[in-house]
Design an enzyme around this catalytic site. Sequence first.
Site, short mmCIF file in Angstrom:
data_model
loop_
_atom_site.label_atom_id
_atom_site.label_comp_id
_atom_site.label_asym_id
_atom_site.label_seq_id
_atom_site.Cartn_x
_atom_site.Cartn_y
_atom_site.Cartn_z
CD GLN A 277 -5.14 1.68 -3.41
OE1 GLN A 277 -6.06 0.95 -3.73
NE2 GLN A 277 -4.37 1.41 -2.36
CG ASP B 248 -12.10 0.66 1.26
OD1 ASP B 248 -11.85 -0.56 1.23
OD2 ASP B 248 -11.39 1.53 0.72
CE LYS C 242 -7.68 -2.47 -3.02
NZ LYS C 242 -7.46 -1.17 -2.44
#
Length: 302
Positions: free
Chosen positions: A98, A121, A54
């Site tokens: 995460q 997200d 990422k």
Amino acid sequence: MSATLIKGTEIREQILEEITAEVADIKEKHGVVPGLVTILVGESPASISYVTLKIQTAHRVGFKEIQDSQSVDISEDALLALIDKYNNDDSIHGILVQLPLPKHIDEKKVLNAINPDKDVDGFHPVNVGRLMIGGNEVKFPPCTPAGIQEMIVRAGVETKGAEVVVVGRSNIVGKPIANMMLQKGVGANATVTIVHTGTKDLAAHCKRADILIVAAGVPDLVKPEWIKPGACVIDVGVNRVGEKISEKTGKKIAILKGDVDFDAAKEIAGYITPVPGGVGPMTITMLMLNTLKSLKFKLGLA
Ligand code: NAP
């Protein structure tokens, strides 16, 4: 006849190039770039490799990127304080925690602490609600479903009036993609059915699908005879079915299989995504797009 392959690896390159150009343009006109922070708790090798990818992608497209690594012992309060710090940091437009988090930390509490306007997200209940309402309410569609929709659109598959069947009802794939496909708008406006383990006749539903989206996590669940000739088949499943030695690196790597019997299905479908190299590469790409959108919302450009 062999189906047209919808390659996530190729679409990813196109989108990342588009993002890079837009970031450069915004930087020139407004003097800012999108900022993305990824918070990593502990040292799980899988989480480290996801976060690294990422961060590398964010760097590639010209974002400000921060990898904030925290000890596995961090307290829930300290993690909440860290999120608060980034919520209040004007140079950060996307915050990503995460998962999974260590057991002593309440994941839901942590995710819900992220400012919904920085929740790239798209998992915060506010963004789930916005997705349900649809239209201009939607800020950050969750990344894997957004990637699926983008692939369908870029492949030129007609969605208006299409019978879409989604196999799986998870909160990260099945429910959001079904919700997105039924909205009134471009790349959607479809008639949607969701099937799951409680469904009586899975095959009968799949056979009706003009667009079949499979996210069950069961290798080869969808048989070739369940596929309508010419249908668009999106295989989200990523199943480790063994190991092999990589020709490139000489190291052991996982053998991956999707939820659809690919070799047989590609002879019947009109369009199909491979595994690997299909939906997989789209998720991080859409995370970048959401982070760029976050800055654009702030600047009044979106
Ligand atoms: P999940 O949370 O385990 O949900 C699986 C869904 O499939 C559930 O709703 C389950 O039904 C349904 N299902 C399972 N077996 C079934 C069967 N035999 N018949 C009908 N329905 C069945 O999984 P997920 O997180 O959505 O992920 C699904 C797959 O996509 C996994 O292989 C995952 O690795 C992959 N994935 C890939 C990406 C990516 O490429 N970027 C991202 C996310 C997920 P019930 O609700 O009735 O149990």
